[in-house]
Each structure stands twice: as C-alpha cells, then as structure tokens.
Design a protein around this motif. Sequence first.
Motif, PDB file in Angstrom:
ATOM      1  N   VAL A 170       1.037  -0.920   0.188  1.00 37.74           N
ATOM      2  CA  VAL A 170      -0.390   0.021  -0.006  1.00 37.74           C
ATOM      3  C   VAL A 170       1.037   1.839  -0.254  1.00 37.74           C
ATOM      4  CG1 VAL A 170      -1.672   1.266   1.433  1.00 37.74           C
ATOM      5  CG2 VAL A 170      -1.782  -0.872   0.938  1.00 37.74           C
ATOM      6  N   ILE A 171       0.857   2.547  -0.791  1.00 36.42           N
ATOM      7  CA  ILE A 171       1.719   3.335  -1.244  1.00 36.42           C
ATOM      8  C   ILE A 171       0.186   4.567  -0.952  1.00 36.42           C
ATOM      9  CG2 ILE A 171       2.335   4.425  -2.788  1.00 36.42           C
ATOM     10  CD1 ILE A 171       3.326   2.366  -3.857  1.00 36.42           C
ATOM     11  N   ALA A 172      -0.080   5.410  -0.327  1.00 36.38           N
ATOM     12  CA  ALA A 172      -0.820   6.400   0.472  1.00 36.38           C
ATOM     13  C   ALA A 172      -0.313   7.573   0.651  1.00 36.38           C
ATOM     14  CB  ALA A 172      -1.876   5.409   1.691  1.00 36.38           C
ATOM     15  N   VAL A 173      -1.072   8.789   0.664  1.00 31.84           N
ATOM     16  CA  VAL A 173      -0.895  10.110   1.280  1.00 31.84           C
ATOM     17  C   VAL A 173      -2.390  10.303   2.693  1.00 31.84           C
ATOM     18  CG1 VAL A 173      -0.679  11.939   0.730  1.00 31.84           C
ATOM     19  CG2 VAL A 173       0.007  10.696  -0.265  1.00 31.84           C
ATOM     20  N   ASP A 209      -3.797  13.012   5.031  1.00 29.47           N
ATOM     21  CA  ASP A 209      -3.669  13.938   5.191  1.00 29.47           C
ATOM     22  C   ASP A 209      -2.861  14.956   4.708  1.00 29.47           C
ATOM     23  OD1 ASP A 209      -6.380  14.402   6.490  1.00 29.47           O
ATOM     24  OD2 ASP A 209      -5.480  13.673   8.629  1.00 29.47           O
ATOM     25  N   GLY A 210      -1.495  14.958   3.735  1.00 27.87           N
ATOM     26  CA  GLY A 210      -0.417  14.833   2.923  1.00 27.87           C
ATOM     27  C   GLY A 210       0.537  14.163   3.562  1.00 27.87           C
ATOM     28  N   ARG A 211      -0.094  13.611   4.700  1.00 26.38           N
ATOM     29  CA  ARG A 211       1.442  12.267   5.293  1.00 26.38           C
ATOM     30  C   ARG A 211       1.783  11.344   4.732  1.00 26.38           C
ATOM     31  NH1 ARG A 211       1.048  10.969  11.136  1.00 26.38           N
ATOM     32  NH2 ARG A 211      -0.425  10.140  10.555  1.00 26.38           N
ATOM     33  N   PRO A 212       2.423  11.095   3.942  1.00 25.37           N
ATOM     34  CA  PRO A 212       2.545   9.344   3.448  1.00 25.37           C
ATOM     35  C   PRO A 212       2.786   8.686   3.808  1.00 25.37           C
ATOM     36  CG  PRO A 212       4.988  10.746   3.645  1.00 25.37           C
ATOM     37  CD  PRO A 212       3.523  11.577   4.168  1.00 25.37           C
ATOM     38  N   VAL A 213       2.405   7.559   3.460  1.00 28.94           N
ATOM     39  CA  VAL A 213       1.941   5.953   4.620  1.00 28.94           C
ATOM     40  C   VAL A 213       2.284   5.181   3.296  1.00 28.94           C
ATOM     41  CG1 VAL A 213       0.270   4.586   6.083  1.00 28.94           C
ATOM     42  CG2 VAL A 213       0.244   7.536   6.118  1.00 28.94           C
ATOM     43  N   SER A 214       3.080   3.914   3.796  1.00 28.50           N
ATOM     44  CA  SER A 214       3.448   2.690   3.412  1.00 28.50           C
ATOM     45  C   SER A 214       2.400   1.596   4.611  1.00 28.50           C
ATOM     46  CB  SER A 214       4.867   2.306   3.594  1.00 28.50           C
ATOM     47  OG  SER A 214       5.407   3.426   1.970  1.00 28.50           O
ATOM     48  N   ALA A 215       2.674   0.067   3.293  1.00 26.82           N
ATOM     49  CA  ALA A 215       2.374  -0.417   4.030  1.00 26.82           C
ATOM     50  C   ALA A 215       3.031  -1.763   4.217  1.00 26.82           C
ATOM     51  CB  ALA A 215       0.451  -0.992   5.257  1.00 26.82           C
ATOM     52  N   ILE A 216       3.285  -2.228   4.072  1.00 25.22           N
ATOM     53  CA  ILE A 216       4.367  -3.517   3.354  1.00 25.22           C
ATOM     54  C   ILE A 216       3.986  -4.940   4.277  1.00 25.22           C
ATOM     55  CG2 ILE A 216       6.157  -4.934   2.411  1.00 25.22           C
ATOM     56  CD1 ILE A 216       6.542  -1.554   2.081  1.00 25.22           C
ATOM     57  N   GLY A 217       3.304  -5.442   4.233  1.00 28.26           N
ATOM     58  CA  GLY A 217       3.631  -7.040   4.818  1.00 28.26           C
ATOM     59  C   GLY A 217       2.450  -7.292   6.454  1.00 28.26           C
ATOM     60  N   GLY A 218       1.808  -6.333   6.691  1.00 26.24           N
ATOM     61  CA  GLY A 218       0.857  -5.828   7.493  1.00 26.24           C
ATOM     62  C   GLY A 218       1.688  -5.264   8.678  1.00 26.24           C
ATOM     63  N   VAL A 236       2.625  -1.029   8.727  1.00 22.60           N
ATOM     64  CA  VAL A 236       2.071   0.609   9.061  1.00 22.60           C
ATOM     65  C   VAL A 236       3.606   1.469   8.864  1.00 22.60           C
ATOM     66  CG1 VAL A 236       0.583   1.737   8.493  1.00 22.60           C
ATOM     67  CG2 VAL A 236      -0.089   0.130   9.060  1.00 22.60           C
ATOM     68  N   MET A 237       3.397   1.788   8.254  1.00 23.39           N
ATOM     69  CA  MET A 237       4.446   2.897   8.507  1.00 23.39           C
ATOM     70  C   MET A 237       4.307   4.213   7.557  1.00 23.39           C
ATOM     71  SD  MET A 237       7.592   0.231   7.368  1.00 23.39           S
ATOM     72  CE  MET A 237       7.192  -0.633   5.576  1.00 23.39           C
ATOM     73  N   THR A 238       5.382   5.111   8.528  1.00 25.29           N
ATOM     74  CA  THR A 238       5.105   6.350   7.747  1.00 25.29           C
ATOM     75  C   THR A 238       6.366   7.410   7.723  1.00 25.29           C
ATOM     76  OG1 THR A 238       4.749   7.497   9.599  1.00 25.29           O
ATOM     77  CG2 THR A 238       2.771   7.123   8.347  1.00 25.29           C
ATOM     78  N   GLY A 239       6.899   6.823   6.636  1.00 27.85           N
ATOM     79  CA  GLY A 239       8.540   7.293   7.011  1.00 27.85           C
ATOM     80  C   GLY A 239       9.615   5.824   7.299  1.00 27.85           C
ATOM     81  N   PRO A 240      10.546   5.920   8.118  1.00 23.57           N
ATOM     82  CA  PRO A 240      11.507   5.422   9.021  1.00 23.57           C
ATOM     83  C   PRO A 240      10.999   4.494   9.875  1.00 23.57           C
ATOM     84  CG  PRO A 240      12.146   7.254   9.420  1.00 23.57           C
ATOM     85  CD  PRO A 240      11.330   7.558   8.148  1.00 23.57           C
ATOM     86  N   GLU A 241       9.834   4.922  10.929  1.00 23.17           N
ATOM     87  CA  GLU A 241       9.362   4.617  11.944  1.00 23.17           C
ATOM     88  C   GLU A 241       7.964   4.123  11.736  1.00 23.17           C
ATOM     89  OE1 GLU A 241      10.662   4.224  14.698  1.00 23.17           O
ATOM     90  OE2 GLU A 241      11.860   5.302  13.559  1.00 23.17           O
ATOM     91  N   PRO A 242       7.229   2.820  12.121  1.00 26.25           N
ATOM     92  CA  PRO A 242       5.778   2.660  11.919  1.00 26.25           C
ATOM     93  C   PRO A 242       5.424   3.722  12.770  1.00 26.25           C
ATOM     94  CG  PRO A 242       7.474   1.236  13.209  1.00 26.25           C
ATOM     95  CD  PRO A 242       8.327   2.152  13.522  1.00 26.25           C
ATOM     96  N   ALA A 243       3.762   3.628  11.820  1.00 24.20           N
ATOM     97  CA  ALA A 243       2.621   5.225  11.972  1.00 24.20           C
ATOM     98  C   ALA A 243       2.039   4.580  13.289  1.00 24.20           C
ATOM     99  CB  ALA A 243       1.554   4.791  10.636  1.00 24.20           C
ATOM    100  N   ARG A 244       2.513   5.571  14.179  1.00 26.74           N
ATOM    101  CA  ARG A 244       1.341   5.331  15.556  1.00 26.74           C
ATOM    102  C   ARG A 244       0.041   6.028  15.051  1.00 26.74           C
ATOM    103  NH1 ARG A 244       6.410   5.702  17.611  1.00 26.74           N
ATOM    104  NH2 ARG A 244       7.064   4.102  18.766  1.00 26.74           N
TER     105      ARG A 244
END
Length: 302
Positions: free
Chosen positions: A277-280, A282-291, A293-301
């Motif tokens: 998943v490659i998403a934006v 609220d203007g923030r890039p979010v990725s999801a790989i293999g279950g 979720v990340m926003t850059g190098p750190e896991p998204a909170r």
Amino acid sequence: MAGFAGGAGLLLAGLLIVAGGLKLMRPKAFAHAVYRLLPKHLNRRELFAAVAAPVVGGVELLVGAGLLATAARPVVAVVGVSAALYLGFVVVVGIAIRKGTSCGCFASFSDRTASGAEFGRALALAVLAVALFVLELTSPAGTWWSTEAVLWSLGLAAAVVVITAFSGRIWPSGWLLLGRIESRLAGVDLPASAPIDAHERTALITAVRAAPSVRAFEEWLGERAATLDWRRSEVRTSAATPPGGPRVPCTLVSPRTRDAVSVTVSVPSAHASAAVVIAVVDGRPVSAIGGRVMTGPEPARR
C-alpha cells in the motif's frame, strides 16, 4: 535596482536548472505526479504523463541555462519565458491543491499532496519572475554578475524560505526552499493503456482487500477506511523495479477516495497477498508492507 534584478535572475535561473535536472534524473516520480494531476478520463493519460518529465524538465533546463548564459546582457525574451513558466507553476499548484493531489514541484515530487507551502513558494517565485521581467522591459539593469547580485540572490532565497514556511507546511525545515524529493512510486512504471477485464478485476480487488498490508492499512485508518470505494477502483497493469532488483510485472489498484486520503496498491504479478500500500493521508505519506504500517522510517502511530 541592479542588485535586485541580478539576484532575482540568478535565483530563478538556478531553481529552473535544479528543477529541470531532477525531472530528467527522476522521470518516473514526476510522471506519477502528473498522472495523478491529469483528468482520469483523459485519452492516453499515461502517454502525456510519460512525456511530461523530458519535456517540462528540458524546457526548465533550457530556460534556466538561457538566463545564466545571458546574465552579462539579459535578454528580455528569455526573462519573459521564465516569468511565464513560474506563473504556470502557480496555476498547476492551485489545481493540485483543489484536487488534493501532488503537483510534481519539489516537495510534491514525492507522494505528498500539494499544500499552502507549495502555493506560497510558487507565488513568491512568480512575483519575483514577473518583477524581473518588468524591470528588464522598462529599465535594463545591465549584468547580473556582481557581488551585490549574489548577496541579493541569497537574501531573496531566504525570503522565499520564510514565505514558504508561513504559507503552510514547515517540515522538513532543512528543505523549505526545495522541499522533499522522494517518491515511493519512483521505481514503478506508469499504468499500461489496456485495463483488466471485469471478471479479473473483481477477483483481483477481492484478493487485494484480503492482503495483510491492505487490512493493516484499513485498520490503521480506522473509521476513515469507509471512504475507500473499492468497487470503483482504477485497475491497470504496470511494472516495478525495486532497488537493486529486477523489473517485476505488477498491477496498480487505486480505489476512489475522499476525505484527504489517496491510495495506490501495488500488486506483484499473481501474488495479491504480497500487495504493498502506498498512500497519502492528510498530506502525509503512509506505506503498508507485509502487514506493517509505516510513515517513513518509523512505524505509524495513530
């Protein structure tokens, strides 16, 4: 006003050269930004997006180089073309903000949506370009190559930085003039012209929604996951080239979205469970790989 004219000319020329060079070096990132910006029902949309990087980047390089080459004796026609380019950038950024997508200019070279920062920067540079054109048209200031012009150039660059900061997004502070230049789609080809047939499309979307990365992303998105309209997804074939790896056929699935959310799911050929998943949001890039979720190098909170 000789110092101001010279400083503005050097700054505008340098930015055009940098912007044009980036488009030629990172054509896929810019092509995806243009693809998202163009109307979805435009015929040969992918073709227009594919040629955008060499055409726009080439024009920017030529005009920027022209400004520098004629800096000793500025040519009004070249200055006028540069002003037209910068005014065009303002229009493009405005359209991108209205559509909630990227504009392909510096910060939006990434997958981020265009915002007030991009518009403020584009408007400030356009005002400089028009002011320079008017000055050269009415009272040519002579050569731009002077110590005073260089100092003016640094001062005007700082002013654009401040305007950009106050226009919207302040982060990342170290790149306020140019913005972040990255894209999670930089290694993914534009979608092919031929769409997938209806039966295969339905089966693929069903499989994609069951993929660990998609489920994790929807769980992270919470109630806003209801804004993803999977039934009206755009599904097209493509190819991706991971860093250091071979080119892999894939499919891009883009559900129709709203509420400041845009999503593209990259599916490796015949492996829907490995969808990325490659998403934006609220203007923030979010990725999801293999279950995960990340926003850059750190896991998204959330």
